[in-house]
Motif scaffolding. Structure first.
Motif, PDB file in Angstrom:
ATOM      1  N   ALA A   1      -3.986   6.244  10.833  1.00  0.00           N
ATOM      2  CA  ALA A   1      -4.295   7.448  10.057  1.00  0.00           C
ATOM      3  C   ALA A   1      -3.360   8.599  10.426  1.00  0.00           C
ATOM      4  O   ALA A   1      -2.766   9.245   9.553  1.00  0.00           O
ATOM      5  N   VAL A   2      -3.225   8.861  11.732  1.00  0.00           N
ATOM      6  CA  VAL A   2      -2.327   9.935  12.173  1.00  0.00           C
ATOM      7  C   VAL A   2      -0.887   9.595  11.819  1.00  0.00           C
ATOM      8  O   VAL A   2      -0.106  10.470  11.412  1.00  0.00           O
ATOM      9  N   GLY A   3      -0.525   8.324  11.969  1.00  0.00           N
ATOM     10  CA  GLY A   3       0.824   7.915  11.597  1.00  0.00           C
ATOM     11  C   GLY A   3       1.122   8.180  10.134  1.00  0.00           C
ATOM     12  O   GLY A   3       2.214   8.634   9.779  1.00  0.00           O
ATOM     13  N   SER A   4       0.153   7.915   9.262  1.00  0.00           N
ATOM     14  CA  SER A   4       0.346   8.164   7.832  1.00  0.00           C
ATOM     15  C   SER A   4       0.596   9.641   7.557  1.00  0.00           C
ATOM     16  O   SER A   4       1.487  10.004   6.781  1.00  0.00           O
ATOM     17  N   ILE A   5      -0.194  10.494   8.213  1.00  0.00           N
ATOM     18  CA  ILE A   5      -0.046  11.938   7.999  1.00  0.00           C
ATOM     19  C   ILE A   5       1.317  12.424   8.499  1.00  0.00           C
ATOM     20  O   ILE A   5       2.018  13.186   7.819  1.00  0.00           O
ATOM     21  N   LEU A   6       1.704  11.971   9.692  1.00  0.00           N
ATOM     22  CA  LEU A   6       2.977  12.412  10.262  1.00  0.00           C
ATOM     23  C   LEU A   6       4.164  11.891   9.460  1.00  0.00           C
ATOM     24  O   LEU A   6       5.162  12.599   9.273  1.00  0.00           O
TER      25      LEU A   6
ATOM     26  N   SER B   1       4.244  11.273   6.274  1.00  0.00           N
ATOM     27  CA  SER B   1       4.345  12.036   5.027  1.00  0.00           C
ATOM     28  C   SER B   1       4.983  13.401   5.251  1.00  0.00           C
ATOM     29  O   SER B   1       5.597  13.960   4.338  1.00  0.00           O
ATOM     30  N   SER B   2       4.856  13.942   6.466  1.00  0.00           N
ATOM     31  CA  SER B   2       5.394  15.275   6.754  1.00  0.00           C
ATOM     32  C   SER B   2       6.778  15.235   7.388  1.00  0.00           C
ATOM     33  O   SER B   2       7.638  16.062   7.068  1.00  0.00           O
ATOM     34  N   TYR B   3       7.004  14.280   8.302  1.00  0.00           N
ATOM     35  CA  TYR B   3       8.239  14.284   9.084  1.00  0.00           C
ATOM     36  C   TYR B   3       9.101  13.042   8.892  1.00  0.00           C
ATOM     37  O   TYR B   3      10.227  12.999   9.392  1.00  0.00           O
ATOM     38  N   GLY B   4       8.591  12.024   8.226  1.00  0.00           N
ATOM     39  CA  GLY B   4       9.339  10.785   8.084  1.00  0.00           C
ATOM     40  C   GLY B   4       8.994   9.808   9.195  1.00  0.00           C
ATOM     41  O   GLY B   4       8.528  10.197  10.270  1.00  0.00           O
ATOM     42  N   ILE B   5       9.237   8.537   8.954  1.00  0.00           N
ATOM     43  CA  ILE B   5       8.802   7.512   9.893  1.00  0.00           C
ATOM     44  C   ILE B   5       9.618   7.529  11.181  1.00  0.00           C
ATOM     45  O   ILE B   5       9.106   7.243  12.269  1.00  0.00           O
ATOM     46  N   ARG B   6      10.895   7.910  11.095  1.00  0.00           N
ATOM     47  CA  ARG B   6      11.734   7.918  12.293  1.00  0.00           C
ATOM     48  C   ARG B   6      11.264   8.988  13.281  1.00  0.00           C
ATOM     49  O   ARG B   6      11.112   8.733  14.480  1.00  0.00           O
ATOM     50  N   SER B   7      11.008  10.186  12.796  1.00  0.00           N
ATOM     51  CA  SER B   7      10.526  11.263  13.668  1.00  0.00           C
ATOM     52  C   SER B   7       9.117  10.972  14.181  1.00  0.00           C
ATOM     53  O   SER B   7       8.756  11.380  15.290  1.00  0.00           O
ATOM     54  N   THR B   8       8.329  10.266  13.378  1.00  0.00           N
ATOM     55  CA  THR B   8       6.981   9.901  13.817  1.00  0.00           C
ATOM     56  C   THR B   8       7.038   8.973  15.023  1.00  0.00           C
ATOM     57  O   THR B   8       6.236   9.098  15.959  1.00  0.00           O
TER      58      THR B   8
ATOM     59  N   SER C   1       0.831  -1.211   0.000  1.00  0.00           N
ATOM     60  CA  SER C   1       0.000   0.000   0.000  1.00  0.00           C
ATOM     61  C   SER C   1       0.860   1.253   0.000  1.00  0.00           C
ATOM     62  O   SER C   1       0.557   2.234  -0.693  1.00  0.00           O
ATOM     63  N   THR C   2       1.942   1.251   0.784  1.00  0.00           N
ATOM     64  CA  THR C   2       2.818   2.431   0.821  1.00  0.00           C
ATOM     65  C   THR C   2       3.577   2.613  -0.485  1.00  0.00           C
ATOM     66  O   THR C   2       4.047   3.718  -0.780  1.00  0.00           O
ATOM     67  N   GLN C   3       3.690   1.560  -1.276  1.00  0.00           N
ATOM     68  CA  GLN C   3       4.431   1.642  -2.536  1.00  0.00           C
ATOM     69  C   GLN C   3       3.562   2.093  -3.705  1.00  0.00           C
ATOM     70  O   GLN C   3       4.075   2.683  -4.663  1.00  0.00           O
ATOM     71  N   ILE C   4       2.269   1.829  -3.648  1.00  0.00           N
ATOM     72  CA  ILE C   4       1.416   2.126  -4.806  1.00  0.00           C
ATOM     73  C   ILE C   4       0.569   3.382  -4.622  1.00  0.00           C
ATOM     74  O   ILE C   4       0.003   3.884  -5.597  1.00  0.00           O
ATOM     75  N   VAL C   5       0.460   3.890  -3.384  1.00  0.00           N
ATOM     76  CA  VAL C   5      -0.231   5.161  -3.146  1.00  0.00           C
ATOM     77  C   VAL C   5       0.617   5.981  -2.183  1.00  0.00           C
ATOM     78  O   VAL C   5       1.514   5.454  -1.522  1.00  0.00           O
ATOM     79  N   ASN C   6       0.329   7.278  -2.100  1.00  0.00           N
ATOM     80  CA  ASN C   6       1.098   8.131  -1.201  1.00  0.00           C
ATOM     81  C   ASN C   6       0.488   8.114   0.201  1.00  0.00           C
ATOM     82  O   ASN C   6      -0.594   7.571   0.422  1.00  0.00           O
ATOM     83  N   TYR C   7       1.183   8.751   1.142  1.00  0.00           N
ATOM     84  CA  TYR C   7       0.747   8.689   2.533  1.00  0.00           C
ATOM     85  C   TYR C   7      -0.515   9.513   2.783  1.00  0.00           C
ATOM     86  O   TYR C   7      -1.269   9.223   3.710  1.00  0.00           O
ATOM     87  N   GLN C   8      -0.752  10.546   1.985  1.00  0.00           N
ATOM     88  CA  GLN C   8      -2.010  11.273   2.128  1.00  0.00           C
ATOM     89  C   GLN C   8      -3.187  10.372   1.772  1.00  0.00           C
ATOM     90  O   GLN C   8      -4.228  10.387   2.444  1.00  0.00           O
ATOM     91  N   GLN C   9      -3.025   9.586   0.722  1.00  0.00           N
ATOM     92  CA  GLN C   9      -4.077   8.646   0.347  1.00  0.00           C
ATOM     93  C   GLN C   9      -4.213   7.528   1.379  1.00  0.00           C
ATOM     94  O   GLN C   9      -5.321   7.062   1.666  1.00  0.00           O
TER      95      GLN C   9
END
Length: 485
Positions: free
Chosen positions: A411-416, A418-425, A44-52
């Motif tokens: 959902a919140v994890g996806s948004i964060l 996309s903005s800050y990267g998974i490590r900062s999330t 899912s993370t490969q075929i759509v973006n994190y906003q989607q």
């Protein structure tokens, strides 16, 4: 340790054949989930973006919050569990397979886009698309697949637990022992799928996750005839859901506890969804290592189910919940600092490396975070439920943790991300879980404990039982057996 070993042994080798059948059902059901679920997230993370992705998980939040309550209420009203479990379980096992089709179409679109860029310099027209799915349709189709997947998965899980409760009550068994068999699959299945994916991918020369989906569907096929022969006897519920909700809202200390449980599901949902993405993107590790880490999480879950009751008796429900949230905070901050380092080989070339045992250790604590927190919630609900509301309160707990909490976490994890990267999330989630632990611990010992004692004192005549307060100030009832969900 001896008591824990005997507990696990009795869970695996029961005498009652009906309970043995229930254990096999749990093992196959969770084996199907643990086979494909991590790779659904990766694809899912490969075929759509994190906003989607955030849209997908927002829909999942609503479905998983309302679904368990509505499904349980309807099934109780109709008095039919098994047909719904069979239908929902079968669809759950196969509905994820089209995601492989979408992944293939996405790869074709990426290849064609790259070819278009190369041909543009030579003023040559790009070839027409050979993908079976148009690019603009990938996200809507994925959204529908995931929505229906969540609907049927939540329905099957909710009613399977309800059926398990009914069967263990009839045969005088322990529901926690039956469900332990389900988490045993978490020990073996992820690492098996990881090994197979790595082996097949090395042979093909590219990543191929399809074997995990086929294994998951295979477990469902094996599960169906066993489910059909499952004997479940239930009574129709005559109470309305509105009257049940009014009673729950009036118990403030219970409401705050359930609110804290939402954050347990919040952290658990985020971590279970994005751990595979973190390992794949940040650590560049093999799927075998991810499978090994997941297996350690399964072992931890089995152990936590075995020793949950002594821990809760010792610490009390509120303190145990705080312990789980605090442990999440510590683990998540480790993920923030767990980075690749540069080392040099014998010939002087640079090579990225990291210590994989750190990941193994952190995942070995998973059972004492989310699983222990949810188990604690079941014990708390068993103690707090008014007469005739034990199942309803446990259903609300499931909606709070696996529904609202898990959905918000993803959902919140996806948004964060996309903005800050998974490590900062992971760092932000660490701060949040630690803050909630401190706030709830403070509120409980200053206010909620007194409210709890007052409520229990008022309900004693209605219950006709004696309330026994343990040394930590939490209460348990002598005639209520807590059910672990």
């Amino acid at each position: 340790m001896e008591a824990a070993f005997l507990y696990i042994k009795s869970a695996i080798f029961p005498i009652n054949l009906e309970l043995l059948k229930l254990k096999v059902i749990y093992f196959l059901f969770y084996s199907s989930l643990f086979s494909s679920m991590p790779y659904v997230s990766i694809i899912s993370t490969q075929i759509v973006n994190y906003q989607q992705l955030s849209i997908i998980f927002s829909c999942a939040t609503v479905i998983s919050t309302v679904g368990p309550i509505v499904t349980g209420f309807v099934a109780d009203k109709l008095g039919i569990y098994k047909p719904i479990i069979i239908t929902a379980g079968f669809i759950m096992g196969f509905i994820q397979l089209p995601i492989l089709w979408l992944e293939s179409a996405h790869k074709i679109h990426v290849a064609e886009r790259n070819e278009t860029v190369q041909l543009a310099g030579n003023a040559t027209l790009a070839p027409s698309s050979n993908a079976a799915v148009p690019r603009d349709y990938i996200f809507p189709i994925l959204l529908m697949i995931r929505i229906f997947g969540f609907i049927f998965m939540d329905a099957a899980m909710t009613l399977l637990d309800a059926a398990g409760l009914a069967m263990t009550k009839k045969h005088q068994g322990d529901f926690a022992k039956q469900k332990t068999a389900g988490f045993l699959s978490m020990i073996f299945i992820p690492i098996l799928c990881g090994l197979l994916i790595d082996a097949i991918s090395d042979k093909l020369g590219y990543k191929d996750y399809s074997i995990a989906f086929y294994i998951g569907a295979g477990f469902i096929v094996i599960l169906m005839p066993i489910l059909y022969r499952m004997e479940v006897e239930v009574q129709m519920n005559k109470q309305s859901i509105i009257s049940t909700a009014k009673k729950v809202v009036g118990m403030i200390d219970v409401d705050v506890f359930l609110l804290a449980e939402i954050f347990v599901g919040f952290c658990m949902g985020f971590h279970m969804t994005f751990l595979s993405v973190y390992v794949d993107a940040e650590l560049i590790a093999s799927k075998t290592l991810y499978g090994l880490a997941s297996s350690c999480g399964g072992i931890s879950a089995v152990i936590s189910l075995s020793v949950a009751k002594p821990i809760i008796d010792r610490l009390g429900e509120a303190n145990t919940l705080v312990f789980g949230l605090a442990l999440y905070s510590i683990r998540f901050v480790i993920f923030y600092f767990l980075q690749l380092s540069i080392c040099y080989t014998n010939n002087g070339s640079e090579q990225l490396s990291w210590n994989p045992w750190i990941l193994i250790v952190t995942e070995s604590l998973e059972g004492f975070c989310g699983f222990l927190g949810i188990t604690t919630g079941s014990y708390f609900c068993a103690a707090a439920a008014p007469p005739g509301m034990l199942a309803s309160l446990n259903g609300i707990l499931a909606a709070a943790t696996f529904g609202l909490g898990r959905g918000l976490g993803t959902a919140v994890g996806s948004i964060l991300i996309s903005s800050y990267g998974i490590r900062s999330t992971y760092l932000l989630f660490s701060i949040l879980s630690g803050s909630i632990a401190i706030l709830y611990l403070t509120a409980y010992h200053l206010v909620l404990k007194k409210m709890e004692r007052r409520r229990l004192a008022l309900t004693q005549p209605e219950r006709g039982e004696v309330t026994v307060a343990n040394v930590n100030g939490d209460s348990s009832k002598g005639d209520i057996e807590a059910t672990v969900l």
